[in-house]
Design a protein around this motif. Structure first.
Motif, PDB file in Angstrom:
ATOM      1  N   LYS A 112     -13.186   4.680 -12.534  1.00 11.35           N
ATOM      2  CA  LYS A 112     -13.367   4.107 -11.202  1.00 11.35           C
ATOM      3  C   LYS A 112     -12.892   2.672 -11.232  1.00 11.35           C
ATOM      4  O   LYS A 112     -12.850   2.056 -12.283  1.00 11.35           O
ATOM      5  CB  LYS A 112     -14.837   4.152 -10.811  1.00 11.35           C
ATOM      6  N   PRO A 113     -12.579   2.118 -10.084  1.00  7.57           N
ATOM      7  CA  PRO A 113     -12.208   0.710 -10.049  1.00  7.57           C
ATOM      8  C   PRO A 113     -13.325  -0.148 -10.639  1.00  7.57           C
ATOM      9  O   PRO A 113     -14.501   0.130 -10.433  1.00  7.57           O
ATOM     10  CB  PRO A 113     -12.028   0.406  -8.556  1.00  7.57           C
TER      11      PRO A 113
ATOM     12  N   ASN B 280     -14.800  -3.658  -7.279  1.00 13.15           N
ATOM     13  CA  ASN B 280     -14.263  -3.388  -5.960  1.00 13.15           C
ATOM     14  C   ASN B 280     -14.656  -4.500  -5.003  1.00 13.15           C
ATOM     15  O   ASN B 280     -15.805  -4.631  -4.631  1.00 13.15           O
ATOM     16  CB  ASN B 280     -14.756  -2.038  -5.448  1.00 13.15           C
TER      17      ASN B 280
ATOM     18  N   THR C 176     -10.477   0.129  -0.033  1.00 14.85           N
ATOM     19  CA  THR C 176     -10.096   0.305  -1.433  1.00 14.85           C
ATOM     20  C   THR C 176      -8.682   0.872  -1.538  1.00 14.85           C
ATOM     21  O   THR C 176      -8.416   1.965  -1.041  1.00 14.85           O
ATOM     22  CB  THR C 176     -11.079   1.252  -2.150  1.00 14.85           C
TER      23      THR C 176
ATOM     24  N   SER D  30      -5.550   2.817  -3.030  1.00 19.36           N
ATOM     25  CA  SER D  30      -5.364   3.983  -3.887  1.00 19.36           C
ATOM     26  C   SER D  30      -3.884   4.101  -4.229  1.00 19.36           C
ATOM     27  O   SER D  30      -3.039   4.174  -3.342  1.00 19.36           O
ATOM     28  CB  SER D  30      -5.841   5.241  -3.167  1.00 19.36           C
TER      29      SER D  30
ATOM     30  N   ARG E 179      -7.096  -0.616 -11.953  1.00 19.09           N
ATOM     31  CA  ARG E 179      -8.550  -0.583 -11.773  1.00 19.09           C
ATOM     32  C   ARG E 179      -9.179  -1.973 -11.845  1.00 19.09           C
ATOM     33  O   ARG E 179     -10.138  -2.266 -11.143  1.00 19.09           O
ATOM     34  CB  ARG E 179      -9.200   0.338 -12.801  1.00 19.09           C
TER      35      ARG E 179
ATOM     36  N   ALA F 127      -8.046   2.222  -7.025  1.00 18.73           N
ATOM     37  CA  ALA F 127      -8.120   3.525  -7.691  1.00 18.73           C
ATOM     38  C   ALA F 127      -6.695   4.038  -7.894  1.00 18.73           C
ATOM     39  O   ALA F 127      -5.751   3.524  -7.298  1.00 18.73           O
ATOM     40  CB  ALA F 127      -8.904   4.500  -6.821  1.00 18.73           C
TER      41      ALA F 127
END
Length: 127
Positions: A99-100, A103, A110, A112, A80, A85
């Motif tokens: 949540k990250p 970002n 983003t 994952s 993160r 994510a």
């Protein structure tokens, strides 16, 4: 302090494909963050940069009564903190609430980290 080994297999994806070096740079950044965490003794990773399939080995020591969860939390914080994510790394309730941090990419860019498999045990390597 007991020493543990967590082995992860992730699929690292994003909606917009990776350029030649972006995925490798992102993984390196996460590894660097994880190596700075308290108790982490060694970190190894192998990644297929074409598919995003990544094999991680995290060796760490902790006094925690929940050593597997401790290693998962260390890993999730590193992911993160690099603007990505993760899915399947923590319990469902914890995953929904994190949540990250920062970002640096649009939502389409983003990363994952999708957990495929996790193996936990005592670290057989001494030293």
């Amino acid at each position: 302090m007991e020493r543990f080994l967590l082995i992860f297999e992730f699929d690292i994806v994003r909606r917009i494909g990776w350029s030649d070096e972006e995925l490798g740079e992102h993984i390196d950044t996460v590894i660097d963050r994880l190596r700075q965490a308290d108790g982490v003794r060694a970190m190894e990773a192998e990644a297929n940069l074409d598919t995003g399939r990544t094999h991680f080995e995290l060796r760490y020591g902790t006094f925690s009564e929940e050593p597997e969860r401790h290693g998962r939390v260390l890993t999730s914080v590193a992911i993160r903190s690099c603007g990505a994510a993760h899915n399947g790394l923590l319990s469902f309730g914890e995953e929904a609430s994190v949540k990250p941090e920062r970002n640096q990419w649009s939502g389409l860019r983003t990363p994952s980290w999708n957990t495929r498999q996790v193996t936990f045990g005592l670290d057989p390597v001494t030293g």
